[in-house]
Design a protein around this motif. Sequence first.
Motif, PDB file in Angstrom:
ATOM      1  N   TYR A  82       0.833  -1.205   0.000  1.00  0.00           N
ATOM      2  CA  TYR A  82       0.000   0.000   0.000  1.00  0.00           C
ATOM      3  C   TYR A  82       0.868   1.254   0.000  1.00  0.00           C
ATOM      4  O   TYR A  82       0.598   2.213  -0.734  1.00  0.00           O
ATOM      5  N   ASP A  83       1.930   1.258   0.813  1.00  0.00           N
ATOM      6  CA  ASP A  83       2.826   2.410   0.871  1.00  0.00           C
ATOM      7  C   ASP A  83       3.497   2.655  -0.482  1.00  0.00           C
ATOM      8  O   ASP A  83       3.655   3.801  -0.907  1.00  0.00           O
ATOM      9  N   VAL A  84       3.887   1.591  -1.149  1.00  0.00           N
ATOM     10  CA  VAL A  84       4.531   1.730  -2.455  1.00  0.00           C
ATOM     11  C   VAL A  84       3.540   2.315  -3.459  1.00  0.00           C
ATOM     12  O   VAL A  84       3.875   3.226  -4.227  1.00  0.00           O
ATOM     13  N   LEU A  85       2.327   1.807  -3.474  1.00  0.00           N
ATOM     14  CA  LEU A  85       1.321   2.324  -4.396  1.00  0.00           C
ATOM     15  C   LEU A  85       0.991   3.787  -4.111  1.00  0.00           C
ATOM     16  O   LEU A  85       0.820   4.597  -5.030  1.00  0.00           O
ATOM     17  N   LYS A  86       0.913   4.131  -2.832  1.00  0.00           N
ATOM     18  CA  LYS A  86       0.639   5.506  -2.449  1.00  0.00           C
ATOM     19  C   LYS A  86       1.763   6.432  -2.928  1.00  0.00           C
ATOM     20  O   LYS A  86       1.512   7.507  -3.472  1.00  0.00           O
ATOM     21  N   LYS A  87       2.999   6.003  -2.749  1.00  0.00           N
ATOM     22  CA  LYS A  87       4.147   6.793  -3.192  1.00  0.00           C
ATOM     23  C   LYS A  87       4.143   6.936  -4.716  1.00  0.00           C
ATOM     24  O   LYS A  87       4.434   8.008  -5.248  1.00  0.00           O
ATOM     25  N   PHE A  88       3.780   5.881  -5.422  1.00  0.00           N
ATOM     26  CA  PHE A  88       3.705   5.926  -6.876  1.00  0.00           C
ATOM     27  C   PHE A  88       2.651   6.938  -7.321  1.00  0.00           C
ATOM     28  O   PHE A  88       2.874   7.709  -8.260  1.00  0.00           O
ATOM     29  N   GLN A  89       1.512   6.966  -6.648  1.00  0.00           N
ATOM     30  CA  GLN A  89       0.458   7.925  -6.989  1.00  0.00           C
ATOM     31  C   GLN A  89       0.917   9.356  -6.724  1.00  0.00           C
ATOM     32  O   GLN A  89       0.623  10.263  -7.502  1.00  0.00           O
ATOM     33  N   GLU A  90       1.657   9.562  -5.644  1.00  0.00           N
ATOM     34  CA  GLU A  90       2.186  10.901  -5.350  1.00  0.00           C
ATOM     35  C   GLU A  90       3.135  11.354  -6.449  1.00  0.00           C
ATOM     36  O   GLU A  90       3.063  12.490  -6.918  1.00  0.00           O
ATOM     37  N   LEU A  91       4.036  10.471  -6.850  1.00  0.00           N
ATOM     38  CA  LEU A  91       4.984  10.819  -7.912  1.00  0.00           C
ATOM     39  C   LEU A  91       4.263  11.081  -9.225  1.00  0.00           C
ATOM     40  O   LEU A  91       4.609  12.003  -9.970  1.00  0.00           O
ATOM     41  N   ASP A  92       3.252  10.277  -9.514  1.00  0.00           N
ATOM     42  CA  ASP A  92       2.481  10.458 -10.735  1.00  0.00           C
ATOM     43  C   ASP A  92       1.766  11.808 -10.709  1.00  0.00           C
ATOM     44  O   ASP A  92       1.717  12.516 -11.725  1.00  0.00           O
ATOM     45  N   ALA A  93       1.214  12.179  -9.561  1.00  0.00           N
ATOM     46  CA  ALA A  93       0.540  13.466  -9.442  1.00  0.00           C
ATOM     47  C   ALA A  93       1.516  14.624  -9.621  1.00  0.00           C
ATOM     48  O   ALA A  93       1.203  15.625 -10.271  1.00  0.00           O
ATOM     49  N   LYS A  94       2.701  14.503  -9.078  1.00  0.00           N
ATOM     50  CA  LYS A  94       3.719  15.547  -9.237  1.00  0.00           C
ATOM     51  C   LYS A  94       4.121  15.696 -10.699  1.00  0.00           C
ATOM     52  O   LYS A  94       4.282  16.811 -11.201  1.00  0.00           O
ATOM     53  N   GLU A  95       4.308  14.578 -11.389  1.00  0.00           N
ATOM     54  CA  GLU A  95       4.658  14.627 -12.813  1.00  0.00           C
ATOM     55  C   GLU A  95       3.541  15.278 -13.624  1.00  0.00           C
ATOM     56  O   GLU A  95       3.798  16.070 -14.530  1.00  0.00           O
ATOM     57  N   GLU A  96       2.308  14.939 -13.312  1.00  0.00           N
ATOM     58  CA  GLU A  96       1.160  15.516 -14.018  1.00  0.00           C
ATOM     59  C   GLU A  96       1.093  17.019 -13.781  1.00  0.00           C
ATOM     60  O   GLU A  96       0.850  17.797 -14.716  1.00  0.00           O
ATOM     61  N   ALA A  97       1.329  17.469 -12.559  1.00  0.00           N
ATOM     62  CA  ALA A  97       1.322  18.896 -12.249  1.00  0.00           C
ATOM     63  C   ALA A  97       2.446  19.603 -13.002  1.00  0.00           C
ATOM     64  O   ALA A  97       2.256  20.712 -13.524  1.00  0.00           O
ATOM     65  N   LEU A  98       3.595  18.982 -13.090  1.00  0.00           N
ATOM     66  CA  LEU A  98       4.720  19.567 -13.812  1.00  0.00           C
ATOM     67  C   LEU A  98       4.403  19.669 -15.300  1.00  0.00           C
ATOM     68  O   LEU A  98       4.700  20.689 -15.935  1.00  0.00           O
ATOM     69  N   ARG A  99       3.766  18.641 -15.864  1.00  0.00           N
ATOM     70  CA  ARG A  99       3.383  18.675 -17.280  1.00  0.00           C
ATOM     71  C   ARG A  99       2.373  19.792 -17.535  1.00  0.00           C
ATOM     72  O   ARG A  99       2.462  20.504 -18.536  1.00  0.00           O
ATOM     73  N   ARG A 100       1.408  19.935 -16.649  1.00  0.00           N
ATOM     74  CA  ARG A 100       0.405  20.997 -16.801  1.00  0.00           C
ATOM     75  C   ARG A 100       1.058  22.375 -16.744  1.00  0.00           C
ATOM     76  O   ARG A 100       0.724  23.271 -17.522  1.00  0.00           O
ATOM     77  N   LYS A 101       1.988  22.521 -15.819  1.00  0.00           N
ATOM     78  CA  LYS A 101       2.683  23.799 -15.672  1.00  0.00           C
ATOM     79  C   LYS A 101       3.486  24.120 -16.929  1.00  0.00           C
ATOM     80  O   LYS A 101       3.456  25.249 -17.420  1.00  0.00           O
ATOM     81  N   GLN A 102       4.192  23.124 -17.471  1.00  0.00           N
ATOM     82  CA  GLN A 102       4.988  23.331 -18.671  1.00  0.00           C
ATOM     83  C   GLN A 102       4.090  23.637 -19.880  1.00  0.00           C
ATOM     84  O   GLN A 102       4.419  24.482 -20.705  1.00  0.00           O
ATOM     85  N   SER A 103       2.979  22.932 -19.987  1.00  0.00           N
ATOM     86  CA  SER A 103       2.085  23.179 -21.129  1.00  0.00           C
ATOM     87  C   SER A 103       1.428  24.543 -21.028  1.00  0.00           C
ATOM     88  O   SER A 103       1.211  25.216 -22.042  1.00  0.00           O
ATOM     89  N   SER A 104       1.115  24.985 -19.814  1.00  0.00           N
ATOM     90  CA  SER A 104       0.516  26.314 -19.672  1.00  0.00           C
ATOM     91  C   SER A 104       1.529  27.404 -19.988  1.00  0.00           C
ATOM     92  O   SER A 104       1.174  28.445 -20.532  1.00  0.00           O
ATOM     93  N   GLN A 105       2.811  27.164 -19.678  1.00  0.00           N
ATOM     94  CA  GLN A 105       3.843  28.138 -20.013  1.00  0.00           C
ATOM     95  C   GLN A 105       4.047  28.204 -21.524  1.00  0.00           C
ATOM     96  O   GLN A 105       4.302  29.258 -22.082  1.00  0.00           O
ATOM     97  N   LYS A 106       3.907  27.079 -22.203  1.00  0.00           N
ATOM     98  CA  LYS A 106       4.043  27.057 -23.668  1.00  0.00           C
ATOM     99  C   LYS A 106       2.884  27.809 -24.307  1.00  0.00           C
ATOM    100  O   LYS A 106       3.038  28.478 -25.317  1.00  0.00           O
ATOM    101  N   ASN A 107       1.694  27.673 -23.746  1.00  0.00           N
ATOM    102  CA  ASN A 107       0.515  28.339 -24.290  1.00  0.00           C
ATOM    103  C   ASN A 107       0.591  29.855 -24.125  1.00  0.00           C
ATOM    104  O   ASN A 107       0.043  30.608 -24.917  1.00  0.00           O
ATOM    105  N   LEU A 108       1.263  30.305 -23.064  1.00  0.00           N
ATOM    106  CA  LEU A 108       1.401  31.748 -22.830  1.00  0.00           C
ATOM    107  C   LEU A 108       2.356  32.401 -23.815  1.00  0.00           C
ATOM    108  O   LEU A 108       2.231  33.586 -24.099  1.00  0.00           O
ATOM    109  N   LYS A 109       3.294  31.652 -24.345  1.00  0.00           N
ATOM    110  CA  LYS A 109       4.300  32.219 -25.260  1.00  0.00           C
ATOM    111  C   LYS A 109       3.781  32.400 -26.616  1.00  0.00           C
ATOM    112  O   LYS A 109       3.065  32.416 -27.330  1.00  0.00           O
TER     113      LYS A 109
END
Length: 109
Positions: A82-109
């Motif tokens: 359970y701890d491993v799966l929870k950590k995997f979900q946290e990392l996945d959420a962080k990656e998704e947030a980073l992708r959203r941030k990068q895509s929003s910065q590209k859209n602003l340019k």
Amino acid sequence: MRFMSDHYYSVREAAAYFNIPAFTSVLEWQSLFEQGGLTALEPRKKGISQKMKRPKKPDNRTEQEKLIDKLQAELAYLRAEYDVLKKFQELDAKEEALRRKQSSQKNLK
């Protein structure tokens, strides 16, 4: 030993002639031969000797105690899983947030 005396080779030269990486092996063989003859050079059985093994202790626990131990081990495994799966979900959420941030910065340019 006879080869070294017949050809006047040192221990290092004999090791190099027979392509033995460590000349100390030749020194050890020479010492063993001088102490015990050819029988001392015979290969020895490797591994742990039988008399070194300890007998298994009898399991005097009741069936209920064995079941409790088994269930505790399973619980520990499931908690770790359970701890491993929870950590995997946290990392996945962080990656998704980073992708959203990068895509929003590209859209602003």
